[in-house]
Motif scaffolding. Structure first.
Motif, PDB file in Angstrom:
ATOM      1  N   HIS A 146      17.074   9.961   4.799  1.00 26.67           N
ATOM      2  CA  HIS A 146      16.031   9.550   5.741  1.00 26.67           C
ATOM      3  C   HIS A 146      16.039   8.034   5.939  1.00 26.67           C
ATOM      4  CE1 HIS A 146      12.167   9.117   7.732  1.00 26.67           C
ATOM      5  NE2 HIS A 146      11.761   8.318   6.750  1.00 26.67           N
ATOM      6  N   VAL A 147      16.279   7.289   4.867  1.00 28.70           N
ATOM      7  CA  VAL A 147      16.291   5.833   4.971  1.00 28.70           C
ATOM      8  C   VAL A 147      17.547   5.365   5.710  1.00 28.70           C
ATOM      9  CG1 VAL A 147      16.123   3.656   3.711  1.00 28.70           C
ATOM     10  CG2 VAL A 147      14.947   5.684   2.846  1.00 28.70           C
ATOM     11  N   GLN A 187       0.830  -1.204   0.000  1.00 29.55           N
ATOM     12  CA  GLN A 187       0.000   0.000   0.000  1.00 29.55           C
ATOM     13  C   GLN A 187       0.865   1.255   0.000  1.00 29.55           C
ATOM     14  OE1 GLN A 187      -2.287  -0.887   3.512  1.00 29.55           O
ATOM     15  NE2 GLN A 187      -4.033  -1.678   2.355  1.00 29.55           N
ATOM     16  N   VAL A 188       1.885   1.267   0.848  1.00 29.25           N
ATOM     17  CA  VAL A 188       2.771   2.436   0.906  1.00 29.25           C
ATOM     18  C   VAL A 188       3.482   2.634  -0.431  1.00 29.25           C
ATOM     19  CG1 VAL A 188       4.854   3.383   1.970  1.00 29.25           C
ATOM     20  CG2 VAL A 188       3.094   2.331   3.402  1.00 29.25           C
ATOM     21  N   LEU A 189       4.004   1.552  -0.999  1.00 26.15           N
ATOM     22  CA  LEU A 189       4.705   1.676  -2.279  1.00 26.15           C
ATOM     23  C   LEU A 189       3.754   2.116  -3.387  1.00 26.15           C
ATOM     24  CD1 LEU A 189       7.087  -1.422  -2.242  1.00 26.15           C
ATOM     25  CD2 LEU A 189       7.589   0.937  -1.609  1.00 26.15           C
ATOM     26  N   ALA A 190       2.511   1.614  -3.341  1.00 29.77           N
ATOM     27  CA  ALA A 190       1.535   2.010  -4.364  1.00 29.77           C
ATOM     28  C   ALA A 190       1.288   3.513  -4.330  1.00 29.77           C
ATOM     29  CB  ALA A 190       0.224   1.251  -4.160  1.00 29.77           C
ATOM     30  N   VAL A 191       1.144   4.069  -3.121  1.00 29.82           N
ATOM     31  CA  VAL A 191       0.916   5.512  -3.005  1.00 29.82           C
ATOM     32  C   VAL A 191       2.155   6.279  -3.458  1.00 29.82           C
ATOM     33  CG1 VAL A 191       0.324   7.399  -1.438  1.00 29.82           C
ATOM     34  CG2 VAL A 191      -0.745   5.160  -1.140  1.00 29.82           C
ATOM     35  N   CYS A 192       3.326   5.782  -3.127  1.00 29.57           N
ATOM     36  CA  CYS A 192       4.558   6.457  -3.559  1.00 29.57           C
ATOM     37  C   CYS A 192       4.669   6.466  -5.077  1.00 29.57           C
ATOM     38  CB  CYS A 192       5.780   5.772  -2.945  1.00 29.57           C
ATOM     39  SG  CYS A 192       5.968   6.046  -1.178  1.00 29.57           S
ATOM     40  N   LEU A 193       4.246   5.383  -5.713  1.00 33.81           N
ATOM     41  CA  LEU A 193       4.307   5.309  -7.172  1.00 33.81           C
ATOM     42  C   LEU A 193       3.217   6.160  -7.830  1.00 33.81           C
ATOM     43  CD1 LEU A 193       5.029   1.515  -7.597  1.00 33.81           C
ATOM     44  CD2 LEU A 193       6.413   3.349  -8.570  1.00 33.81           C
ATOM     45  N   TYR A 194       2.082   6.298  -7.166  1.00 34.22           N
ATOM     46  CA  TYR A 194       0.943   7.030  -7.730  1.00 34.22           C
ATOM     47  C   TYR A 194       0.382   7.964  -6.661  1.00 34.22           C
ATOM     48  CZ  TYR A 194      -3.231   7.752 -10.625  1.00 34.22           C
ATOM     49  OH  TYR A 194      -4.230   8.309 -11.403  1.00 34.22           O
ATOM     50  N   PRO A 195       1.015   9.132  -6.466  1.00 32.59           N
ATOM     51  CA  PRO A 195       0.675  10.020  -5.347  1.00 32.59           C
ATOM     52  C   PRO A 195      -0.774  10.487  -5.317  1.00 32.59           C
ATOM     53  CG  PRO A 195       2.796  10.626  -6.297  1.00 32.59           C
ATOM     54  CD  PRO A 195       2.193   9.611  -7.215  1.00 32.59           C
ATOM     55  N   GLN A 196      -1.493  10.350  -6.444  1.00 27.88           N
ATOM     56  CA  GLN A 196      -2.909  10.709  -6.402  1.00 27.88           C
ATOM     57  C   GLN A 196      -3.662   9.888  -5.350  1.00 27.88           C
ATOM     58  OE1 GLN A 196      -1.015  10.478  -9.006  1.00 27.88           O
ATOM     59  NE2 GLN A 196      -1.690  11.728 -10.755  1.00 27.88           N
ATOM     60  N   LEU A 197      -3.095   8.728  -4.988  1.00 33.77           N
ATOM     61  CA  LEU A 197      -3.738   7.880  -3.977  1.00 33.77           C
ATOM     62  C   LEU A 197      -3.652   8.482  -2.574  1.00 33.77           C
ATOM     63  CD1 LEU A 197      -2.570   4.322  -5.117  1.00 33.77           C
ATOM     64  CD2 LEU A 197      -4.857   5.322  -5.348  1.00 33.77           C
ATOM     65  N   LEU A 198      -2.904   9.546  -2.414  1.00 31.36           N
ATOM     66  CA  LEU A 198      -2.878  10.237  -1.129  1.00 31.36           C
ATOM     67  C   LEU A 198      -4.272  10.753  -0.746  1.00 31.36           C
ATOM     68  CD1 LEU A 198       0.439  12.266  -1.498  1.00 31.36           C
ATOM     69  CD2 LEU A 198      -0.014  10.487   0.218  1.00 31.36           C
ATOM     70  N   GLY A 200      10.620   8.655  -9.174  1.00 30.78           N
ATOM     71  CA  GLY A 200      11.283   8.650 -10.480  1.00 30.78           C
ATOM     72  C   GLY A 200      12.553   9.452 -10.519  1.00 30.78           C
ATOM     73  N   SER A 201      12.886  10.153  -9.438  1.00 32.37           N
ATOM     74  CA  SER A 201      14.130  10.923  -9.365  1.00 32.37           C
ATOM     75  C   SER A 201      15.241  10.064  -8.783  1.00 32.37           C
ATOM     76  CB  SER A 201      13.938  12.162  -8.477  1.00 32.37           C
ATOM     77  OG  SER A 201      12.948  13.002  -8.994  1.00 32.37           O
ATOM     78  N   TYR A 202      16.481  10.457  -9.072  1.00 24.83           N
ATOM     79  CA  TYR A 202      17.606   9.803  -8.419  1.00 24.83           C
ATOM     80  C   TYR A 202      17.543  10.079  -6.913  1.00 24.83           C
ATOM     81  CZ  TYR A 202      19.853   9.187 -12.999  1.00 24.83           C
ATOM     82  OH  TYR A 202      20.151   8.830 -14.279  1.00 24.83           O
ATOM     83  N   SER A 203      18.242   9.237  -6.137  1.00 25.16           N
ATOM     84  CA  SER A 203      18.348   9.491  -4.701  1.00 25.16           C
ATOM     85  C   SER A 203      18.938  10.877  -4.462  1.00 25.16           C
ATOM     86  CB  SER A 203      19.237   8.431  -4.035  1.00 25.16           C
ATOM     87  OG  SER A 203      18.655   7.154  -4.101  1.00 25.16           O
ATOM     88  N   LYS A 204      18.581  11.465  -3.322  1.00 18.24           N
ATOM     89  CA  LYS A 204      19.058  12.821  -3.020  1.00 18.24           C
ATOM     90  C   LYS A 204      20.578  12.889  -2.940  1.00 18.24           C
ATOM     91  CE  LYS A 204      15.165  15.158  -0.841  1.00 18.24           C
ATOM     92  NZ  LYS A 204      14.667  15.857   0.372  1.00 18.24           N
ATOM     93  N   THR A 205      21.225  11.795  -2.522  1.00 18.33           N
ATOM     94  CA  THR A 205      22.685  11.721  -2.533  1.00 18.33           C
ATOM     95  C   THR A 205      23.082  10.483  -3.324  1.00 18.33           C
ATOM     96  OG1 THR A 205      23.038  10.304  -0.596  1.00 18.33           O
ATOM     97  CG2 THR A 205      22.664  12.654  -0.186  1.00 18.33           C
ATOM     98  N   LEU A 265       7.764   9.600   2.945  1.00 20.75           N
ATOM     99  CA  LEU A 265       8.786   9.020   2.081  1.00 20.75           C
ATOM    100  C   LEU A 265       8.936   9.808   0.790  1.00 20.75           C
ATOM    101  CD1 LEU A 265       8.095   5.196   2.564  1.00 20.75           C
ATOM    102  CD2 LEU A 265       9.980   6.545   3.496  1.00 20.75           C
ATOM    103  N   LEU A 266       7.812  10.259   0.229  1.00 20.92           N
ATOM    104  CA  LEU A 266       7.895  11.078  -0.984  1.00 20.92           C
ATOM    105  C   LEU A 266       8.638  12.386  -0.703  1.00 20.92           C
ATOM    106  CD1 LEU A 266       4.338  10.541  -2.493  1.00 20.92           C
ATOM    107  CD2 LEU A 266       6.510   9.917  -3.567  1.00 20.92           C
ATOM    108  N   GLY A 267       8.432  12.929   0.501  1.00 24.52           N
ATOM    109  CA  GLY A 267       9.141  14.151   0.865  1.00 24.52           C
ATOM    110  C   GLY A 267      10.637  13.947   0.976  1.00 24.52           C
ATOM    111  N   SER A 268      11.063  12.697   1.207  1.00 22.32           N
ATOM    112  CA  SER A 268      12.496  12.422   1.305  1.00 22.32           C
ATOM    113  C   SER A 268      13.128  12.163  -0.060  1.00 22.32           C
ATOM    114  CB  SER A 268      12.737  11.221   2.217  1.00 22.32           C
ATOM    115  OG  SER A 268      12.303  10.014   1.609  1.00 22.32           O
ATOM    116  N   CYS A 269      12.291  12.014  -1.092  1.00 27.88           N
ATOM    117  CA  CYS A 269      12.791  11.737  -2.441  1.00 27.88           C
ATOM    118  C   CYS A 269      13.117  13.040  -3.160  1.00 27.88           C
ATOM    119  CB  CYS A 269      11.740  10.971  -3.257  1.00 27.88           C
ATOM    120  SG  CYS A 269      11.370   9.323  -2.658  1.00 27.88           S
ATOM    121  N   GLY A 270      14.111  12.990  -4.022  1.00 28.62           N
ATOM    122  CA  GLY A 270      14.431  14.151  -4.847  1.00 28.62           C
ATOM    123  C   GLY A 270      13.251  14.512  -5.723  1.00 28.62           C
TER     124      GLY A 270
END
Length: 475
Positions: A111-112, A63-74, A100-105, A90-95
């Motif tokens: 965060h992970v 469920q968490v991954l599904a929302v991360c992949l398709y944020p409209q599910l928020l 779909g963005s590269y990791s922030k570093t 988790l989306l806030g921690s993503c670039g």
């Protein structure tokens, strides 16, 4: 390249793979094209992949991954509130706020890193873990590959060697070949439930010296594929051995979440190391590995894992991070890893469902392991040590001499021939013991028991009829 001889000689030297899964894939394709077989589908219980065997994924993870992949599910109110809150965090921690963005570093999502370090600290009773010592990659084998590439050097007597248990994880021998590192076997004690024996370690090291330059010792705890769980005394002996001999300790601990043997508990090598005092805790070089392919998560296909590096020279640690950072780790596996180390807490909307699903998985695993072990021990020509953890049973096969000779004539190992015939006649893919580093006539098969009980019963019924038929061929 116009011929095989022009290939990299190291690649040519990699031991040939056992083609059982390729055969399984071909049989599946033939069934899909309408071919008539004695079975309707192929069941693969050769690898520690519970979802392939039919187990369901954990709802909260998906469920968490599904929302991360398709944020409209928020905005989807049918999803539990903590699922949407976790996904938003988790989306806030993503670039760019997107998976779909590269990791922030280049080393991953900070965060992970923090969540994994906090998990390790909790697990080990307060022994501190630091985010900068944690390195992500696409699975525990990939992180191990980074380490082996860094260690590999020399040829002949100067070639880097790693003391490796036999049996070992079935992916390890090829990985050592690929990185140019010599496999130096130490035999686990089957008659003692696959325990590690210190005398065997000393003998293996003595044998290795003169053939290669031993640089590390590899430990699988809980054992893969044996299911053995090491006790504190054994772990302390291994740590002292590594310290005395100047060996890096490589501890694969992927099945730490699946201990079910009575009176057994998982202790991490890091926890034991730090409880042995500064003489060891400040000097022994330890690298431990974990993965989302663990029994309770079972997310093998997402390919996510980490290693924690202890007491390494800072420059070496930097090299490891820079090697990993040449291609930042995939984002989605990192998010799954964060969910694994930071599950729902009591009072969260998803807590009860999550807890029930985890308990159901581990209960199924424990009951299946006991059921299958008893079943296998009732078969003539087969003997199985009880598992204490992990997802495999690893029974020995006592095959008729005629079958062993037949295998030699066909140019295959006898356990491979056994598994090939079982796959072709009954549609069940087992693992052969030679994949796990066994090179003598001590034949074994590997069976993943984390499967729906009905599936396991079908596998065992087919195994009984096939096994008795094979023995009957040679009166």
């Amino acid at each position: 390249m116009s011929s095989v001889q022009e290939m990299n000689p190291r690649v040519r030297g990699i031991r040939a793979t056992v083609s059982l899964q390729s055969l399984a894939a071909r049989l599946t394709e033939e069934i899909m094209q309408g071919a008539k077989k004695p079975f309707k589908k192929v069941t693969d219980v050769s690898s520690g992949d519970p979802q392939r065997a039919g187990m369901s994924p954990i709802s909260f993870v998906r469920q968490v991954l599904a929302v991360c992949l398709y944020p409209q599910l928020l905005k989807e109110k049918s999803l539990p509130l903590d699922v949407r809150q976790r996904a938003q965090k988790l989306l806030g921690s993503c670039g760019g706020g997107s998976v779909g963005s590269y990791s922030k570093t280049s080393c991953g999502i900070p965060h992970v890193h923090k969540s994994v370090a906090e998990f390790i600290t909790r697990r080990d009773g307060g022994v501190s873990s630091h985010p900068e010592n944690i390195i992500f990659s696409s699975g525990s084998q990939k992180t191990l590959s980074l380490v082996l590439h860094l260690m590999a050097s020399g040829e002949g007597e100067t070639q880097t060697g790693v003391l490796t248990p036999v049996p070992c994880p079935h992916t390890l021998p090829m990985l050592l070949d690929e990185t140019g590192v010599a496999l130096m076997p130490y035999q686990l004690m089957e008659g003692r439930g696959w325990a590690l024996d210190l005398d065997e370690l000393h003998q293996a090291l003595k044998t290795a010296r003169g053939r290669c330059e031993p640089r590390a010792i590899y430990i699988s705890n809980p054992g893969n594929p044996t299911g053995h769980v090491q006790d504190r005394k054994t772990m302390e002996e291994v740590i002292r051995f590594a310290a005395t001999e100047g060996l890096v300790l490589l501890a694969e601990e992927v099945y730490q979440d699946s201990v079910f043997g009575q009176g057994r508990e998982f202790l991490s090598y890091k926890k034991v190391l730090f409880e042995m005092g500064k003489k060891y805790s400040e000097t022994v070089e330890l690298i431990s590995f974990n993965s989302i392919s663990s029994a309770s998560m079972g997310e093998c296909g997402l390919r996510g894992g980490y290693m924690e590096v202890i007491n390494m020279d800072p420059a070496v640690n930097n090299y490891l991070r820079s090697m990993q950072g040449t291609s930042s780790p995939p984002v989605l596996p990192q998010l799954a890893l964060e969910v694994m180390v930071n599950p729902p807490s009591p009072g969260d909307p998803s807590y009860e469902t999550y807890t029930q699903e985890i308990r159901r998985t581990l209960t199924t695993l424990s009951q299946n392991a006991q059921r299958a072990c008893e079943f296998l021990n009732d078969l003539p020509g087969m003997n199985c040590q009880p598992a204490m953890a992990g997802v495999f049973l690893y029974p020995s096969l006592h095959l008729p001499p005629q079958m062993i000779e037949e295998a030699k004539m066909l140019g295959v190992e006898a356990d491979v021939l056994y598994c090939q015939r079982f796959l072709e006649e009954e549609g069940v893919c087992l693992g052969s013991g030679c994949e796990n580093g066994q090179e003598d006539q001590n034949y074994h098969i590997r069976l993943c028991v984390l499967a729906p009980p009905a599936t396991l019963e079908e596998v065992l019924a087919r195994l009984r009829s096939f096994h008795l038929l094979q023995l009957g061929r040679f009166p």
